[in-house]
Enzyme design. Structure first.
Site, mmCIF file in Angstrom:
data_model
loop_
_atom_site.group_PDB
_atom_site.id
_atom_site.type_symbol
_atom_site.label_atom_id
_atom_site.label_comp_id
_atom_site.label_asym_id
_atom_site.label_seq_id
_atom_site.Cartn_x
_atom_site.Cartn_y
_atom_site.Cartn_z
ATOM 1 N N CYS A 20 49.458 47.670 49.989
ATOM 2 C CA CYS A 20 48.703 48.902 49.741
ATOM 3 C C CYS A 20 47.584 49.080 50.753
ATOM 4 O O CYS A 20 47.232 48.159 51.506
ATOM 5 C CB CYS A 20 48.142 48.904 48.327
ATOM 6 S SG CYS A 20 46.772 47.743 48.073
ATOM 7 N N CYS A 23 44.511 46.754 50.541
ATOM 8 C CA CYS A 23 44.794 45.407 51.042
ATOM 9 C C CYS A 23 44.951 45.401 52.564
ATOM 10 O O CYS A 23 44.585 44.424 53.234
ATOM 11 C CB CYS A 23 46.040 44.838 50.376
ATOM 12 S SG CYS A 23 45.736 44.225 48.704
ATOM 13 N N CYS A 84 51.960 46.500 45.085
ATOM 14 C CA CYS A 84 51.560 45.898 46.359
ATOM 15 C C CYS A 84 51.913 44.418 46.376
ATOM 16 O O CYS A 84 51.662 43.689 45.412
ATOM 17 C CB CYS A 84 50.067 46.094 46.568
ATOM 18 S SG CYS A 84 49.362 45.162 47.944
ATOM 19 N N CYS A 87 48.113 42.461 46.399
ATOM 20 C CA CYS A 87 47.228 42.531 45.217
ATOM 21 C C CYS A 87 47.998 42.713 43.921
ATOM 22 O O CYS A 87 47.395 42.817 42.849
ATOM 23 C CB CYS A 87 46.201 43.643 45.377
ATOM 24 S SG CYS A 87 46.896 45.318 45.223
ATOM 25 N N ASP A 320 9.392 18.361 5.550
ATOM 26 C CA ASP A 320 10.349 18.068 4.485
ATOM 27 C C ASP A 320 10.349 19.183 3.445
ATOM 28 O O ASP A 320 9.435 20.023 3.393
ATOM 29 C CB ASP A 320 10.015 16.739 3.813
ATOM 30 C CG ASP A 320 10.257 15.550 4.734
ATOM 31 O OD1 ASP A 320 11.061 15.696 5.676
ATOM 32 O OD2 ASP A 320 9.647 14.489 4.512
#
Length: 505
Positions: A20, A23, A84, A87, A320
């Protein structure tokens, strides 16, 4: 000019490998985040790198389909028909389509925020595929393609840039790595194991969890393991996989969105007026011993006003069940996990404090306020370093004299050696602790009864000083007066700690 020609050839080669545009821009080494935010900007950035132009990109909200050619080309040549190969579809459309889903999830979470940070979990297969594409480009262009793996923005980086920029613009909030509000996005690629199995079979020593019967796929194929295997097989990895990697049959997809905020901390002090109330829920062998506790009386009201997943109560020491907490009260902290709102006015804190105090006569809260995580460190310091004052009503076997009173009031920084009391051995390690008894004020209230006001180092077991705990505390009240002694009532009068940090009075 040579660089521009190489960029063009890289673009063509990657397009033919079903990569793509985002990329392609990654493998061209573009690190300017604005180049990835919209697909229009991505195409412009690629053209600039090929033509040698340095036009300034303008962020816009217009999105085009995934273009791989000129707009005048036929549709069959202009749109990428498969996920793609680099990716796995995440940067093609998934990171753009998820914005409305994030908006929906964040709105449902009810968080209030002005800035945010993204945490995106992607399958480890992206590291492998990036490595294979880099090898492919090096093989085709040799030294002409001079980019290194460190020069290539990762798929995760681009996801953050795209999602962060778009969601920030949509909500008028700031995308920053330092935010306390986190948005977690997880993803899934169904073929991760299949593709990583080649590495596992060839280099099993890189996957130590693979030998465990109970290990899941996520346990075995970790990022660390896959990277280790790739390094070990660096000289032969090209023989193990096709170059370039084939596009996947199914794309990677985002699967879950979660929102969380760093804790909100409230500080204050509490008084306890009951001798039948524990500090925290008292459960023995799965059975509850008391209806309520100090922590619950406080947190039940706070939870009504401040939405959070959980409230964790902690304090500077504890008294306590049968001990009252008087005077200026005991410092405490509330850690609110994943709060939906962070900013609270002084008036709002006072209203919550007043509601707590009106809801019960067993405790009272004062100085409730928002504090920082750094402030909470002062509370731990107070547990061991500060002084505490107690009033103790004690019984002694012998008839008391004025000489006994004088002897007790002459005490200055007396060292006590205290073995871990029998009553707390079930939850504390056996050891002998040295504690200082700073001073004693004594008053006879009968022939055999003493009212003592004792100033001690924090962490001193005052009950054990009175009755000796079968000789486990020395010296003790009995040894000092040459008799046997016991304690009837004990109150904490004060804890010397400037808390909360912003408290004026």
């Amino acid at each position: 000019m040579v660089k521009n020609i190489i960029n063009k050839d890289v673009k063509v080669l990657l397009e033919n490998a079903s990569v793509c545009q985002r990329c392609i821009l990654r493998f061209l080494g573009e690190k300017e985040y604005t180049s990835y935010v919209s697909k229009v900007n991505t195409n412009k950035a690629i053209i600039n790198l090929i033509n040698g132009s340095e036009e300034t990109l303008i962020l816009d909200g217009n999105e085009n389909c995934e273009l791989i050619g000129n707009e005048n080309d036929p549709a069959s040549k202009r749109f990428l028909p498969t996920p793609c190969a680099a990716c796995l579809g995440i940067l093609q459309d998934k990171c753009d389509e998820i914005i409305p889903k994030i908006e929906e999830e964040v709105a449902a979470s009810q968080h209030q925020f002005k800035e945010f940070v993204l945490h995106i979990a992607l399958p480890v297969i992206f590291d492998l595929r990036d490595r294979l594409f880099m090898l492919y480009l090096k093989d085709k262009f040799g030294e002409s393609y001079d980019s290194k793996e460190s020069d290539i923005p990762s798929v995760k980086d681009i996801c953050k840039w795209v999602i962060g920029s778009k969601y920030g613009k949509l909500t008028s909030t700031e995308f920053t790595p330092d935010s306390d509000f986190q948005i977690y996005i997880s993803s899934l690629y169904p073929e991760t194991v299949k593709e990583c199995l080649v590495l596992f079979k060839k280099c099993p020593e890189a996957f130590p969890n693979g030998r465990k019967r109970t290990a899941t796929e996520d346990d075995i194929y970790t990022k660390k393991s896959v990277l280790k295997a790739m390094e070990a097989l660096s000289s032969e990895i090209q023989k193990l996989y096709d170059l370039p990697p084939s596009p996947p049959e199914k794309s990677c997809s985002f699967t879950e969105i979660k929102c969380t905020h760093s804790p909100l901390y409230l500080g204050g002090r509490y008084n306890k007026y009951s001798r039948e109330l524990s500090q925290t829920p008292w459960v023995v062998d799965g059975e509850r011993r008391m209806e309520s506790s100090v922590s619950e009386l406080i947190t039940d009201v706070v939870q009504k006003h401040i939405l959070a997943d959980k409230i964790v109560f902690s304090s500077s020491g504890r008294e306590d069940v049968d001990v009252k907490m008087l005077g200026n009260g005991r410092p405490f902290v509330l850690e609110l996990l994943n709060p939906r709102r962070l900013e609270w006015s002084t008036e709002e804190m006072e209203a919550i404090e007043n509601e707590i105090n009106k809801s019960t006569t067993d405790i009272a809260v004062r100085h409730l306020q928002v504090i920082t995580k750094l402030d909470t460190a002062l509370l731990k310091e107070g547990e061991e370093q500060k002084r505490k004052t107690y009033s103790a009503l004690c019984f002694v076997e012998k008839t008391l004299t004025e000489e006994d009173i004088a002897k007790l009031e002459s005490i200055k920084d007396l060292v006590l050696y205290q073995k871990t009391p029998i009553r707390v051995l079930h939850r504390r390690t056996l050891s002998t602790r040295e504690k200082l008894l700073h001073s004693v004020q004594a008053k006879m209230v009968g022939d055999h009864q003493l009212l003592l006001k004792i100033e001690t180092q924090a962490g001193t077991y005052v009950k054990e000083f009175a009755h000796s705990d079968f000789g486990r505390t020395v010296p003790n009240l009995g040894t000092l007066l040459n008799t046997t002694a016991d304690i009837l009532e004990l109150d904490v009068e004060s804890i010397e700690l400037e808390w909360p940090p912003k408290c004026i009075s």
